[in-house]
Design an enzyme around this catalytic site. Structure first.
Site, PDB file in Angstrom:
ATOM      1  NE  ARG A 136      -3.539  59.118  -0.273  1.00 44.24           N
ATOM      2  CZ  ARG A 136      -3.439  57.880   0.204  1.00 44.24           C
ATOM      3  NH1 ARG A 136      -4.484  57.075   0.158  1.00 44.24           N
ATOM      4  NH2 ARG A 136      -2.304  57.451   0.737  1.00 44.24           N
TER       5      ARG A 136
ATOM      6  N   GLY B 129      -8.402  50.354   8.117  1.00 46.99           N
ATOM      7  CA  GLY B 129      -7.164  50.969   8.592  1.00 46.99           C
ATOM      8  C   GLY B 129      -6.930  52.364   8.051  1.00 46.99           C
TER       9      GLY B 129
ATOM     10  CB  SER C 296       1.671  52.745   7.652  1.00 43.22           C
ATOM     11  OG  SER C 296       0.574  53.021   6.803  1.00 43.22           O
TER      12      SER C 296
ATOM     13  CB  SER D  97       4.288  53.267   0.725  1.00 47.97           C
ATOM     14  OG  SER D  97       4.297  51.930   1.152  1.00 47.97           O
TER      15      SER D  97
ATOM     16  CG  ASP E  28      -1.960  47.184  -0.125  1.00 42.13           C
ATOM     17  OD1 ASP E  28      -1.584  46.681   0.950  1.00 42.13           O
ATOM     18  OD2 ASP E  28      -2.561  48.269  -0.181  1.00 42.13           O
TER      19      ASP E  28
ATOM     20  CE  LYS F 178      -0.297  47.267   4.371  1.00 42.09           C
ATOM     21  NZ  LYS F 178      -0.770  48.492   3.724  1.00 42.09           N
TER      22      LYS F 178
ATOM     23  CE  LYS G 270     -10.274  46.509   5.557  1.00 42.80           C
ATOM     24  NZ  LYS G 270      -9.633  47.660   4.950  1.00 42.80           N
TER      25      LYS G 270
END
Length: 409
Positions: A28, A70, A145, A173, A292, A319, A390
């Site tokens: 972000r 993603g 999502s 979320s 998660d 995911k 990752k």
């Protein structure tokens, strides 16, 4: 690469680690710094995903390959749509081309974006021609999502009329949406989130600002699991964390109390202490705001021979892999009595835990890291073990510091 993993001989653990910055906050912040060059970032994640995001933001034409990332796929879809003059093909790994993106694309098109599908309708690769987006009202299903929603919110202040976003249905979320809005506030962007409506005001420039990325709570989850599965009296200190975190996964410090793990907050750090053995045979958690950590919690329960009923998991099917199906397959191999639906997981207390089982990771970093703490209870093999880069490249080095046995096969 596959590794053979065994737990430390002495399971009274004591160690201190500095965890890399949150992948969610980093990506972000990177997008905001691309929109507003006066923004500096400290404690940026060293994950593959953050590196892919950073590289993608520097491109304006040609093919942008984000591999398995993603978050980068969703965020860059919004970014390139609003970046006048850009002309890119946004693509990724085979799995990425199977992950739906149509809801986000439709919303961006509603704002005026020029996006077309290169192959299959509704899925990457995407051909995006950046242009000025003058429309400012759009609606989106609320149970998708949160990255779709955040992708729109992050570019919103750069749009000439800002954005009015209406979410339909029950929101999923919420902490991740609030994280995005909090970062916008930090750089001086005005926004409001009331009921199912989010409004972001336009802002042409921001004052020089430094964004300090908090360390990743998802990465902390594996240490919560390690402490829960270790001997009473174990303690691990992690930095840099804060009590009023923007990250939804910070709920860990409450949930792991059920497993006898106490969290002590210090100056930019947390200390995890195993104070008792768990007393409940089964626990129930709604993880709609922190999906998660579902894999970590399921494996912790299995290792403690506890049962669990986890709900709010509907986003796990899209995911890096179908995480519910993957958990069902791998825990069953270990001897678990487990069942899953499209949004729940039910695990019964384990009677036995099989050893020397090879855990498949499905190109999913969280599968490797969620299962690794189980080495405290049984020796196991992790296939495609380096998928951890990752989000947490130093994961196995940190396990070695705890005296885990790691042998390359």
């Amino acid at each position: 690469m596959k590794i053979h993993l065994t737990g430390p001989k002495n399971q009274l653990l004591k160690e201190t680690f500095k965890i890399t910055g949150s992948k969610s906050e980093s990506n972000r912040s990177l997008l905001l710094s691309a929109l507003y060059p006066g923004i500096q970032i400290l404690n940026l994640s060293n994950s593959d995903d953050a590196q892919v995001m950073e590289a993608g933001l520097k491109r304006t034409e040609g093919t942008v390959d984000i591999h398995h990332a993603g978050t980068a796929m969703r965020f860059l879809t919004g970014y390139f749509s609003a970046m006048e003059g850009s002309d890119v093909i946004l693509t990724g790994s085979k799995r990425m081309t199977e992950r739906p993106v149509q809801i986000l694309v439709d919303a961006l098109k509603e704002l005026g974006a020029d996006i077309s599908y290169v192959k299959e309708e509704g899925y990457p690769p995407l051909h995006i021609k950046g242009k000025k987006l003058s429309k400012h009202k759009v609606s989106l299903p609320a149970n998708v999502s949160s990255q779709y929603i955040s992708s729109l919110l992050l570019i919103a202040p750069s749009l000439e009329n800002g954005l009015e976003l209406e979410l339909t249905g029950k929101i999923t979320s919420v902490p991740y949406i609030k994280m995005t809005l909090a970062l916008l506030t930090e750089i001086g962007v005005e926004s409001s989130f009331q009921g199912n409506s989010i409004t972001v005001k336009p802002k042409t420039e921001v004052k020089p600002t430094t964004l300090v990325v908090e360390s990743d709570w998802s990465s902390a989850s594996y240490f919560y699991s390690i402490v829960a599965l270790s001997d009473e009296g174990s303690q691990i200190t992690l930095s840099a964390y804060k009590k009023n975190s923007l990250q939804g996964d910070s709920v860990l410090h409450k949930l792991y109390g059920e497993f006898g793990v106490e969290t002590e907050f210090g100056e930019n750090q947390i200390t995890l202490k195993k104070v008792s053995e768990p007393t409940k045979a089964t626990v129930s958690f709604d993880l709609a705001n922190a999906p998660d950590i579902a894999q970590t919690i399921a494996v912790t329960c299995f290792g403690l021979r506890m049962g669990c009923y986890l709900t709010g998991l509907h986003t796990l099917k899209i995911k890096e892999t179908d995480r519910l199906d993957a958990l069902h397959t791998e825990l069953t191999k270990l001897g678990a009595d487990i069942s899953v639906s499209d949004k729940t997981l039910t695990l019964k207390p384990a009677k036995n835990i099989n050893s020397e089982i090879a855990i498949d990771t499905y190109n999913d970093h969280r599968m490797a890291m969620a299962f690794a703490p189980l080495a405290l209870k049984t020796s196991l093999i992790i296939n495609e073990a380096m998928v951890v880069t990752k989000s947490y490249p130093d994961f196995y080095e940190d396990l070695k510091a705890l005296q885990f046995g790691i042998k390359e096969l």
